[in-house]
Motif scaffolding. Structure first.
Motif, PDB file in Angstrom:
ATOM      1  N   PRO B 289      44.688  18.498  28.010  1.00  0.00           N
ATOM      2  CA  PRO B 289      44.962  18.886  26.632  1.00  0.00           C
ATOM      3  C   PRO B 289      43.714  18.794  25.735  1.00  0.00           C
ATOM      4  N   GLY B 290      42.883  17.790  25.971  1.00  0.00           N
ATOM      5  CA  GLY B 290      41.660  17.668  25.164  1.00  0.00           C
ATOM      6  C   GLY B 290      40.780  18.891  25.309  1.00  0.00           C
ATOM      7  N   ALA B 291      40.612  19.335  26.553  1.00  0.00           N
ATOM      8  CA  ALA B 291      39.800  20.526  26.800  1.00  0.00           C
ATOM      9  C   ALA B 291      40.452  21.760  26.196  1.00  0.00           C
ATOM     10  N   ALA B 292      41.788  21.802  26.235  1.00  0.00           N
ATOM     11  CA  ALA B 292      42.499  22.950  25.654  1.00  0.00           C
ATOM     12  C   ALA B 292      42.230  23.033  24.147  1.00  0.00           C
ATOM     13  N   VAL B 293      42.334  21.884  23.440  1.00  0.00           N
ATOM     14  CA  VAL B 293      42.044  21.884  22.005  1.00  0.00           C
ATOM     15  C   VAL B 293      40.590  22.324  21.782  1.00  0.00           C
ATOM     16  N   GLY B 294      39.688  21.805  22.618  1.00  0.00           N
ATOM     17  CA  GLY B 294      38.286  22.183  22.497  1.00  0.00           C
ATOM     18  C   GLY B 294      38.085  23.676  22.640  1.00  0.00           C
ATOM     19  N   ASN B 295      38.793  24.272  23.583  1.00  0.00           N
ATOM     20  CA  ASN B 295      38.619  25.710  23.796  1.00  0.00           C
ATOM     21  C   ASN B 295      39.205  26.537  22.660  1.00  0.00           C
ATOM     22  N   ILE B 296      40.264  26.039  22.045  1.00  0.00           N
ATOM     23  CA  ILE B 296      40.791  26.733  20.864  1.00  0.00           C
ATOM     24  C   ILE B 296      39.736  26.690  19.757  1.00  0.00           C
ATOM     25  N   LEU B 297      39.129  25.521  19.601  1.00  0.00           N
ATOM     26  CA  LEU B 297      38.096  25.358  18.577  1.00  0.00           C
ATOM     27  C   LEU B 297      36.916  26.293  18.842  1.00  0.00           C
ATOM     28  N   ILE B 298      36.533  26.383  20.104  1.00  0.00           N
ATOM     29  CA  ILE B 298      35.370  27.207  20.442  1.00  0.00           C
ATOM     30  C   ILE B 298      35.676  28.676  20.180  1.00  0.00           C
ATOM     31  N   ALA B 299      36.919  29.088  20.425  1.00  0.00           N
ATOM     32  CA  ALA B 299      37.277  30.480  20.163  1.00  0.00           C
ATOM     33  C   ALA B 299      37.113  30.786  18.677  1.00  0.00           C
ATOM     34  N   ILE B 300      37.572  29.861  17.825  1.00  0.00           N
ATOM     35  CA  ILE B 300      37.434  30.078  16.387  1.00  0.00           C
ATOM     36  C   ILE B 300      35.959  30.116  15.998  1.00  0.00           C
ATOM     37  N   ALA B 301      35.192  29.137  16.507  1.00  0.00           N
ATOM     38  CA  ALA B 301      33.774  29.049  16.142  1.00  0.00           C
ATOM     39  C   ALA B 301      33.013  30.292  16.588  1.00  0.00           C
ATOM     40  N   LEU B 302      33.295  30.754  17.800  1.00  0.00           N
ATOM     41  CA  LEU B 302      32.549  31.907  18.307  1.00  0.00           C
ATOM     42  C   LEU B 302      32.912  33.186  17.566  1.00  0.00           C
ATOM     43  N   ALA B 303      34.162  33.303  17.136  1.00  0.00           N
ATOM     44  CA  ALA B 303      34.547  34.484  16.373  1.00  0.00           C
ATOM     45  C   ALA B 303      33.668  34.604  15.135  1.00  0.00           C
ATOM     46  N   PHE B 304      33.537  33.495  14.406  1.00  0.00           N
ATOM     47  CA  PHE B 304      32.698  33.530  13.211  1.00  0.00           C
ATOM     48  C   PHE B 304      31.221  33.606  13.588  1.00  0.00           C
ATOM     49  N   GLY B 305      30.868  32.998  14.713  1.00  0.00           N
ATOM     50  CA  GLY B 305      29.482  33.031  15.168  1.00  0.00           C
ATOM     51  C   GLY B 305      29.020  34.453  15.465  1.00  0.00           C
ATOM     52  N   LEU B 306      29.884  35.225  16.104  1.00  0.00           N
ATOM     53  CA  LEU B 306      29.511  36.609  16.413  1.00  0.00           C
ATOM     54  C   LEU B 306      29.390  37.424  15.129  1.00  0.00           C
ATOM     55  N   LEU B 307      30.266  37.122  14.181  1.00  0.00           N
ATOM     56  CA  LEU B 307      30.183  37.800  12.886  1.00  0.00           C
ATOM     57  C   LEU B 307      28.823  37.513  12.251  1.00  0.00           C
ATOM     58  N   TYR B 308      28.387  36.256  12.361  1.00  0.00           N
ATOM     59  CA  TYR B 308      27.092  35.857  11.816  1.00  0.00           C
ATOM     60  C   TYR B 308      25.962  36.621  12.492  1.00  0.00           C
ATOM     61  N   ILE B 309      26.003  36.689  13.819  1.00  0.00           N
ATOM     62  CA  ILE B 309      24.929  37.363  14.539  1.00  0.00           C
ATOM     63  C   ILE B 309      24.883  38.835  14.142  1.00  0.00           C
ATOM     64  N   ARG B 310      26.069  39.435  13.983  1.00  0.00           N
ATOM     65  CA  ARG B 310      26.106  40.843  13.584  1.00  0.00           C
ATOM     66  C   ARG B 310      25.475  41.044  12.222  1.00  0.00           C
ATOM     67  N   LEU B 311      25.869  40.160  11.295  1.00  0.00           N
ATOM     68  CA  LEU B 311      25.330  40.261   9.938  1.00  0.00           C
ATOM     69  C   LEU B 311      23.820  40.147   9.948  1.00  0.00           C
ATOM     70  N   GLN B 312      23.353  39.169  10.736  1.00  0.00           N
ATOM     71  CA  GLN B 312      21.919  38.913  10.728  1.00  0.00           C
ATOM     72  C   GLN B 312      21.144  40.053  11.377  1.00  0.00           C
ATOM     73  N   ARG B 313      21.689  40.601  12.454  1.00  0.00           N
ATOM     74  CA  ARG B 313      21.029  41.727  13.113  1.00  0.00           C
ATOM     75  C   ARG B 313      20.873  42.871  12.136  1.00  0.00           C
ATOM     76  N   ARG B 314      21.926  43.098  11.341  1.00  0.00           N
ATOM     77  CA  ARG B 314      21.901  44.234  10.435  1.00  0.00           C
ATOM     78  C   ARG B 314      20.793  44.067   9.397  1.00  0.00           C
ATOM     79  N   GLN B 315      20.576  42.787   9.010  1.00  0.00           N
ATOM     80  CA  GLN B 315      19.578  42.566   7.972  1.00  0.00           C
ATOM     81  C   GLN B 315      18.171  42.511   8.495  1.00  0.00           C
TER      82      GLN B 315
END
Lengths: 272, 318
Positions: B289-315
């Protein structure tokens, strides 16, 4: 802008800095406070009757932790540079096919929450039998710094004048020789920035220490402080004195290498 | 914890040295280029990819302490995720994560921007004071967290003493479920302001003074200049600062764990402290269960992380 107005800003600036740094002042204040004054109400705003008991406790009990942290910090810096510098050179100057994908992987890597890394590393370390060892902790701590190190060094090495490297090649220097004798010495400033931040992060690391080294014979200072708090220790002067000592690297960094720090932050250093 | 990302500002302007690809040495050069990348590739595979894989595996199997060591845990598919998602802790932990992140970011950014504007024009001592503002950001988190914990102590803390001096009642900052989340948020804001200040300051410095002069010539007041010149021009840097802040605030663990351990009674538990508690905080670890919670967290973080990378690439098309 007129001169008096500028001085007004200085006064406001001093006040703001005072508010911002109050917790730091309070830490120092408490570190000198006597046990019997600790729960006085209201608390003394400055150490009127200071004691060095807290610092004596640091010397008696925390020196091994500090030594371990120093060792872990230096080891992390060395390993990070050994891995990151050649990679940065290749990404910046040799630019092989697939380099972009690697840079992307590094960007992603640094977004992975530490707690998840810790759990995965724990499972891995358990199988390898390196739990509670210093090499294990050092490797784990490098994951805090390697992506940052590659990014900073790549940016810097990209800016090295092409003529310099060309001249080296004309003189018959191979790729390795160029890297070792030209690129590395020229990149001194970026390397110092990376080394300073890496040391600081390894020194400050709590999550890997508490998960991968909590049963170790040699534990870093962050765990030293944590055990102090956890023991329901009422000696807050000792806790705060340890905290003051643990803050020395950060302070030294700011005093000695302020321009490197600002460079590192604007290069996008983020603390979470 | 400390993490980094490439700069939204102050990149060396396209002085990229091109690769030497012509000539007979081409293939050898390619080999040499990858030779330099061998250590980092091996490193990423061993200490990022493999632990992440192990983490995923942990979350998909039913692990006990014994099977953890022996490695023969039965495959259970998404049972751990189901267990976590239906756990009574999940919704509060998610909610606390959202509140902690949004409130932290809002205050860090606003205070950071205000200070950046304040420091934008030089005045005597401004450089020194700006450097001093970095101190909270550089201190080890255990130092900041334990200092705040003592300052917020119910009986002997200086905050309650100050509140008492102005006649406000003592607040049980860390021991009351109503206040614990706010306490850790306050400490986190304090730690994050310097980063916002420094990045936004460098963003402000990048705005050409000519733009302000033009606005002043057109008769724009101070507020209008801020509203119609500074803010729009600062938007790219702001977006990146906020997104990056978001990715890194999501995973804050040390401060909360050291100050409250997620308590009392779960009132300051976020996804990251919950994950830690499940995996390491109990006598009988629940790695799955600990790893499961961690993976949910990572999914959220990476979603925003990819958004960040996209934004930065554009600029920063480099």
């Amino acid at each position: 802008m007129t001169t008096p107005r500028r001085w007004w800003k200085t006064i406001i600036g001093l006040a703001l800095t005072g508010v911002m740094l109050f917790p730091v002042y309070w830490m120092i204040n408490v570190s000198f406070t006597r046990d019997r004054d600790m729960r006085k109400s209201p608390p003394s705003w400055f150490p009127a009757d200071p004691t060095l008991d807290g610092y004596r406790a640091v010397i008696d009990q925390q020196l091994p932790y500090l030594g371990t942290s120093l060792l872990v910090g230096l080891g992390t810096v060395a390993l990070t540079l050994v891995i990151a510098a050649p990679a940065a050179y290749s990404l910046a100057r040799l630019r092989p096919r697939g380099g972009t994908a690697l840079s992307f992987a590094l960007l992603i890597a640094q977004m992975i929450p530490g707690i998840i890394m810790a759990m995965g590393l724990y499972a891995t370390y358990l199988n390898l039998g390196v739990l509670n060892t210093l090499p294990g902790l050092i490797v784990a701590d490098t994951t805090l710094a390697v992506p940052f190190a590659v990014l900073i060094l790549t940016t810097f090495m990209t800016g090295i004048p092409r003529e310099l490297l060309h001249a080296a090649r004309v003189d018959g220097a191979g790729t390795v020789r160029t890297f070792w004798s030209i690129v590395l010495p020229v990149s001194r400033n970026a390397t110092v920035t990376v080394a300073l931040f890496t040391f600081l992060w390894a020194w400050s690391d709590f999550i890997y220490a508490s998960t991968l080294d909590s049963g170790g014979d040699h534990q870093p200072i962050t765990l030293g402080i944590y055990h102090y708090i956890g023991n329901n220790n009422q000696q807050w002067n000792a806790i705060m004195a340890t905290a003051v000592v643990a803050s020395i690297p950060a302070t030294a960094l700011l005093v000695v290498a302020q321009r490197y720090v600002t460079a590192g932050v604007t290069a996008g250093a983020v603390k979470d | 914890m400390t993490r980094t990302a490439p700069a939204p500002t102050r990149r060396p302007a396209s002085t990229r040295g091109g690769p030497v690809r012509q000539g007979p040495g081409h293939r050898r050069a390619a080999w040499a280029a990858w030779g330099f990348l061998v250590p980092i590739t091996a490193y990423l595979l061993a200490f990022y990819a493999y632990p992440m894989y192990r983490n995923l595996e942990l979350s998909l199997r039913h692990y006990t302490v014994r099977s953890f060591v022996q490695g023969d845990a039965p495959f259970t598919g998404f049972a751990n995720y189901l267990k976590v998602l239906t756990d009574a802790t999940f919704v509060p932990a998610l909610w606390h994560t959202v509140v902690f992140t949004v409130v932290s970011l809002a205050f860090q950014f606003t205070l950071g921007l205000g200070l950046a504007l304040f420091f934008a024009r030089h005045f005597p001592l401004s450089a020194t004071l700006r450097a001093l503002f970095l101190v909270p950001w550089l201190l080890p988190l255990i130092v900041s967290a334990s200092t705040w914990a003592w300052m917020l102590n119910s009986d002997s803390g200086v905050i309650n003493a100050a509140l008492g001096a102005i006649g406000a009642g003592p607040v049980n900052w860390l021991t009351s479920p109503d206040w614990s989340l706010w306490s850790v948020t306050i400490a986190n804001i304090w730690i994050g302001v310097p980063f916002n200040l420094v990045v936004l300051y460098s963003g402000l410095q990048a705005i050409s003074p000519a733009v302000y002069e033009a606005a002043a010539l057109d008769g724009a007041t101070g507020w209008q200049r801020f509203r119609h010149v500074t803010l729009p021009l600062l938007r790219p840097v702001s977006a990146i600062t906020l997104l990056l802040g978001l990715v890194y605030t999501l995973k804050v663990f040390d401060i909360i764990w050291i100050m409250t351990k997620g308590g009392p009674s779960g009132s300051s538990t976020t996804l990251s402290t919950w994950s830690y508690r499940l995996g390491f905080g109990n006598l009988v670890p629940a790695f799955g269960p600990g790893a499961a919670v961690g993976n949910i967290l990572i999914a959220i973080a990476l979603a925003f992380g990819l958004l960040y990378i996209r934004l930065q690439r554009r600029q920063d098309p480099s």
